[in-house]
Motif scaffolding. Structure first.
Motif, PDB file in Angstrom:
ATOM      1  N   ALA A 110       0.906  -1.282   0.085  1.00 33.55           N
ATOM      2  CA  ALA A 110      -0.011  -0.064   0.015  1.00 33.55           C
ATOM      3  C   ALA A 110       0.802   1.155  -0.093  1.00 33.55           C
ATOM      4  O   ALA A 110       2.041   1.295   0.547  1.00 33.55           O
ATOM      5  CB  ALA A 110      -1.088   0.128   1.451  1.00 33.55           C
ATOM      6  N   ARG A 111       0.281   2.049  -0.687  1.00 36.30           N
ATOM      7  CA  ARG A 111       0.943   3.639  -0.556  1.00 36.30           C
ATOM      8  C   ARG A 111      -0.052   4.486  -0.251  1.00 36.30           C
ATOM      9  O   ARG A 111      -1.030   4.712  -0.885  1.00 36.30           O
ATOM     10  CB  ARG A 111       1.734   4.162  -1.929  1.00 36.30           C
ATOM     11  N   MET A 112       0.209   5.593   0.556  1.00 34.72           N
ATOM     12  CA  MET A 112      -0.501   6.566   1.165  1.00 34.72           C
ATOM     13  C   MET A 112      -0.103   7.901   0.925  1.00 34.72           C
ATOM     14  O   MET A 112       1.062   8.080   1.164  1.00 34.72           O
ATOM     15  CB  MET A 112      -0.988   6.335   2.290  1.00 34.72           C
ATOM     16  N   LEU A 113      -1.089   8.857   0.378  1.00 35.18           N
ATOM     17  CA  LEU A 113      -0.650  10.374   0.483  1.00 35.18           C
ATOM     18  C   LEU A 113      -1.476  11.130   1.312  1.00 35.18           C
ATOM     19  O   LEU A 113      -2.673  10.846   1.043  1.00 35.18           O
ATOM     20  CB  LEU A 113      -0.462  10.823  -1.035  1.00 35.18           C
ATOM     21  N   ARG A 114      -1.007  11.479   2.424  1.00 36.26           N
ATOM     22  CA  ARG A 114      -2.072  12.629   3.058  1.00 36.26           C
ATOM     23  C   ARG A 114      -1.192  14.228   3.314  1.00 36.26           C
ATOM     24  O   ARG A 114      -0.060  14.200   3.474  1.00 36.26           O
ATOM     25  CB  ARG A 114      -1.800  12.012   4.615  1.00 36.26           C
ATOM     26  N   GLN A 115      -2.319  14.954   3.301  1.00 35.91           N
ATOM     27  CA  GLN A 115      -1.946  16.276   3.213  1.00 35.91           C
ATOM     28  C   GLN A 115      -2.031  16.906   4.449  1.00 35.91           C
ATOM     29  O   GLN A 115      -1.416  18.226   4.663  1.00 35.91           O
ATOM     30  CB  GLN A 115      -2.677  17.051   2.027  1.00 35.91           C
ATOM     31  N   THR A 116      -3.038  16.310   5.538  1.00 41.42           N
ATOM     32  CA  THR A 116      -3.510  17.229   6.541  1.00 41.42           C
ATOM     33  C   THR A 116      -3.482  16.443   7.892  1.00 41.42           C
ATOM     34  O   THR A 116      -3.139  17.095   8.804  1.00 41.42           O
ATOM     35  CB  THR A 116      -4.750  17.807   6.378  1.00 41.42           C
ATOM     36  N   VAL A 117      -3.887  15.127   7.972  1.00 46.40           N
ATOM     37  CA  VAL A 117      -3.712  14.405   9.048  1.00 46.40           C
ATOM     38  C   VAL A 117      -3.100  13.014   8.906  1.00 46.40           C
ATOM     39  O   VAL A 117      -3.014  12.788   7.765  1.00 46.40           O
ATOM     40  CB  VAL A 117      -5.209  14.037   9.045  1.00 46.40           C
ATOM     41  N   VAL A 118      -2.461  12.547  10.008  1.00 46.58           N
ATOM     42  CA  VAL A 118      -2.018  11.297   9.979  1.00 46.58           C
ATOM     43  C   VAL A 118      -2.975  10.033   9.632  1.00 46.58           C
ATOM     44  O   VAL A 118      -4.057  10.182  10.092  1.00 46.58           O
ATOM     45  CB  VAL A 118      -1.263  10.925  11.438  1.00 46.58           C
ATOM     46  N   PRO A 119      -2.505   9.320   8.927  1.00 47.01           N
ATOM     47  CA  PRO A 119      -3.258   8.273   8.431  1.00 47.01           C
ATOM     48  C   PRO A 119      -3.766   7.473   9.629  1.00 47.01           C
ATOM     49  O   PRO A 119      -3.201   7.173  10.759  1.00 47.01           O
ATOM     50  CB  PRO A 119      -2.692   7.307   7.449  1.00 47.01           C
ATOM     51  N   GLY A 120      -5.061   6.789   9.479  1.00 48.00           N
ATOM     52  CA  GLY A 120      -5.660   6.322  10.601  1.00 48.00           C
ATOM     53  C   GLY A 120      -4.769   4.985  11.279  1.00 48.00           C
ATOM     54  O   GLY A 120      -4.768   4.819  12.500  1.00 48.00           O
ATOM     55  N   PRO A 121      -4.321   4.268  10.365  1.00 52.68           N
ATOM     56  CA  PRO A 121      -3.471   3.032  10.928  1.00 52.68           C
ATOM     57  C   PRO A 121      -2.474   3.302  11.536  1.00 52.68           C
ATOM     58  O   PRO A 121      -1.727   2.799  12.414  1.00 52.68           O
ATOM     59  CB  PRO A 121      -3.123   2.182   9.833  1.00 52.68           C
ATOM     60  N   ILE A 169       4.372   5.738   3.223  1.00 55.06           N
ATOM     61  CA  ILE A 169       3.421   6.970   3.454  1.00 55.06           C
ATOM     62  C   ILE A 169       4.078   8.252   3.071  1.00 55.06           C
ATOM     63  O   ILE A 169       5.417   8.324   3.453  1.00 55.06           O
ATOM     64  CB  ILE A 169       3.258   6.963   5.214  1.00 55.06           C
ATOM     65  N   VAL A 170       3.552   8.924   2.475  1.00 51.13           N
ATOM     66  CA  VAL A 170       4.118  10.270   2.112  1.00 51.13           C
ATOM     67  C   VAL A 170       3.148  11.281   2.898  1.00 51.13           C
ATOM     68  O   VAL A 170       2.060  11.448   2.521  1.00 51.13           O
ATOM     69  CB  VAL A 170       4.031  10.491   0.594  1.00 51.13           C
ATOM     70  N   LEU A 171       3.857  12.068   3.533  1.00 48.00           N
ATOM     71  CA  LEU A 171       2.872  13.165   4.293  1.00 48.00           C
ATOM     72  C   LEU A 171       3.300  14.417   4.216  1.00 48.00           C
ATOM     73  O   LEU A 171       4.662  14.800   3.863  1.00 48.00           O
ATOM     74  CB  LEU A 171       3.183  12.917   5.972  1.00 48.00           C
ATOM     75  N   ASP A 172       2.530  15.329   3.921  1.00 47.19           N
ATOM     76  CA  ASP A 172       2.759  17.015   3.698  1.00 47.19           C
ATOM     77  C   ASP A 172       3.203  17.362   5.017  1.00 47.19           C
ATOM     78  O   ASP A 172       2.878  16.731   6.002  1.00 47.19           O
ATOM     79  CB  ASP A 172       1.743  17.723   3.446  1.00 47.19           C
ATOM     80  N   GLU A 173       4.361  18.281   5.030  1.00 47.73           N
ATOM     81  CA  GLU A 173       4.755  18.799   6.333  1.00 47.73           C
ATOM     82  C   GLU A 173       3.611  19.422   7.351  1.00 47.73           C
ATOM     83  O   GLU A 173       3.892  19.381   8.551  1.00 47.73           O
ATOM     84  CB  GLU A 173       5.942  19.949   5.928  1.00 47.73           C
ATOM     85  N   ALA A 174       2.747  19.680   6.591  1.00 50.29           N
ATOM     86  CA  ALA A 174       1.451  20.237   7.333  1.00 50.29           C
ATOM     87  C   ALA A 174       1.145  19.158   8.394  1.00 50.29           C
ATOM     88  O   ALA A 174       0.456  19.813   9.497  1.00 50.29           O
ATOM     89  CB  ALA A 174       0.353  20.862   6.543  1.00 50.29           C
ATOM     90  N   VAL A 175       1.228  18.082   8.067  1.00 48.42           N
ATOM     91  CA  VAL A 175       0.708  17.003   9.050  1.00 48.42           C
ATOM     92  C   VAL A 175       1.472  16.826  10.173  1.00 48.42           C
ATOM     93  O   VAL A 175       0.751  16.768  11.091  1.00 48.42           O
ATOM     94  CB  VAL A 175       0.872  15.589   8.207  1.00 48.42           C
ATOM     95  N   ILE A 216      -1.259  16.329  -6.338  1.00 51.21           N
ATOM     96  CA  ILE A 216      -2.333  16.152  -5.486  1.00 51.21           C
ATOM     97  C   ILE A 216      -2.248  16.870  -4.053  1.00 51.21           C
ATOM     98  O   ILE A 216      -1.756  16.251  -3.312  1.00 51.21           O
ATOM     99  CB  ILE A 216      -2.816  14.778  -5.333  1.00 51.21           C
ATOM    100  N   MET A 217      -2.649  18.020  -3.907  1.00 50.43           N
ATOM    101  CA  MET A 217      -2.618  18.554  -2.588  1.00 50.43           C
ATOM    102  C   MET A 217      -3.893  18.552  -1.776  1.00 50.43           C
ATOM    103  O   MET A 217      -3.821  19.316  -0.651  1.00 50.43           O
ATOM    104  CB  MET A 217      -2.251  20.085  -2.927  1.00 50.43           C
ATOM    105  N   THR A 218      -4.750  17.827  -2.310  1.00 50.83           N
ATOM    106  CA  THR A 218      -6.293  18.065  -1.589  1.00 50.83           C
ATOM    107  C   THR A 218      -6.511  16.569  -1.494  1.00 50.83           C
ATOM    108  O   THR A 218      -6.574  15.914  -2.681  1.00 50.83           O
ATOM    109  CB  THR A 218      -7.245  18.974  -1.847  1.00 50.83           C
ATOM    110  N   GLY A 219      -7.256  15.905  -0.642  1.00 52.89           N
ATOM    111  CA  GLY A 219      -7.853  14.726  -0.765  1.00 52.89           C
ATOM    112  C   GLY A 219      -6.965  13.413  -0.439  1.00 52.89           C
ATOM    113  O   GLY A 219      -5.958  13.227  -1.315  1.00 52.89           O
ATOM    114  N   ALA A 220      -7.148  12.718   0.536  1.00 54.93           N
ATOM    115  CA  ALA A 220      -6.340  11.731   1.078  1.00 54.93           C
ATOM    116  C   ALA A 220      -6.399  10.317  -0.068  1.00 54.93           C
ATOM    117  O   ALA A 220      -7.563  10.345  -0.476  1.00 54.93           O
ATOM    118  CB  ALA A 220      -7.005  11.001   2.462  1.00 54.93           C
TER     119      ALA A 220
END
Length: 287
Positions: A110-121, A169-175, A216-220
């Motif tokens: 799995a690969r996740m991209l999150r811009q605002t919040v830490v992923p649930g798991p 997991i790729v996180l924006d610094e905002a996270v 993609i800067m919006t939408g998990a």
């Protein structure tokens, strides 16, 4: 049976389609033989509905299946019946999210991209509780919170053990900069991320603010890959109140390329871990 599509039911359905087409039959022909509607046959073949054993054997008879094909179909049927143990979901959770939880359990990568919040798991209980409190208007009852917690715990288990999910997991610094739940909660969350990032099956990276814009800067977004060759890759997009599956190969490839592009802007793993640790230390100094 609940009409939720799963990968194992899809595998059975795809095999039945092959047998039907080899027999020169159309879905309407099978529906008449079964004395069911064409939509029932369609839902079986697309993996939304699990047929009972008597209907399976009837279909195999219609298709003139060989002994080998019968054994293969019966094995797929047994596997589909052994889908991961049911987890009680909140009634507010949409069916597509429930299907996502099952697909997460079956994926190998799995690969996740999150811009605002830490992923649930990857969230700590305190961090998730803070998020639930902030979104309280969307939570119908305390039972929903309990079921949400059970669902998240189930997904967390895939990060450990002999068949652990290979997760990027790729996180924006905002996270990591937004303080969720106060300094103490956020500090714990950040240190938890650093700890998880040391696992050999996890690749955790941060896109720094200095990198500027990216695709993609919006939408998990979560991309899922499966070890089975007949299980195509898929993407799940999350948005407030629900989510959407992306399964067309071209679209899935585009989203996968977007994650690759984001990865190219992210800091290496060690520098990402250092950035996260430094933010945790800054929060501790400010307490």
């Amino acid at each position: 049976m609940a009409s939720v599509q799963t990968r194992r039911k899809r595998a059975l359905g795809m095999f039945l389609v092959q047998l039907r087409e080899h027999a020169g039959l159309k879905p309407d022909d099978v529906a008449k033989l079964l004395r069911k509607s064409a939509s029932v046959v369609s839902r079986i073949e697309t993996g939304h509905t699990m047929c009972d054993y008597s209907r399976l054997t009837a279909m195999l008879g219609f298709y003139g299946a060989t002994d080998t094909e019968r054994r293969q179909a019966e094995e797929l049927w047994e596997e589909a019946h052994q889908d991961a143990a049911l987890v009680e979901h909140s009634t507010a959770m949409p069916p597509k999210y429930r299907a996502f939880v099952k697909a997460w359990d079956e994926a190998s990568t799995a690969r996740m991209l999150r811009q605002t919040v830490v992923p649930g798991p990857l969230q700590t209980p305190a961090y998730r509780a803070s998020m639930n409190k902030a979104a309280s208007r969307y939570i119908a009852s305390p039972i929903d919170i309990e079921r949400d917690a059970a669902s998240i715990e189930k997904r967390k288990k895939r990060l450990h053990g002999p068949n652990a999910l290979n997760l990027t997991i790729v996180l924006d610094e905002a996270v990591i900069r937004r303080t969720i739940g106060g300094p103490a909660v956020m500090m714990e969350q950040l240190r938890h991320l650093v700890k998880l990032g040391r696992q050999p099956n996890l690749d955790l990276r941060v896109i720094p603010f200095a990198a500027g814009e990216y695709e993609i800067m919006t939408g998990a977004m979560t991309w899922l890959g499966f070890a089975q060759i007949d299980y195509p890759d898929a993407v799940y997009l999350e948005y407030p109140g629900g989510g959407e599956w992306i399964e067309k190969p071209k679209d899935v490839a585009n989203f996968a390329a977007s994650i690759d592009a984001a990865m190219s802007l992210a800091l290496p793993m060690r520098k990402s871990a250092t950035l996260i640790q430094e933010q945790a230390e800054a929060l501790e100094r400010g307490r």
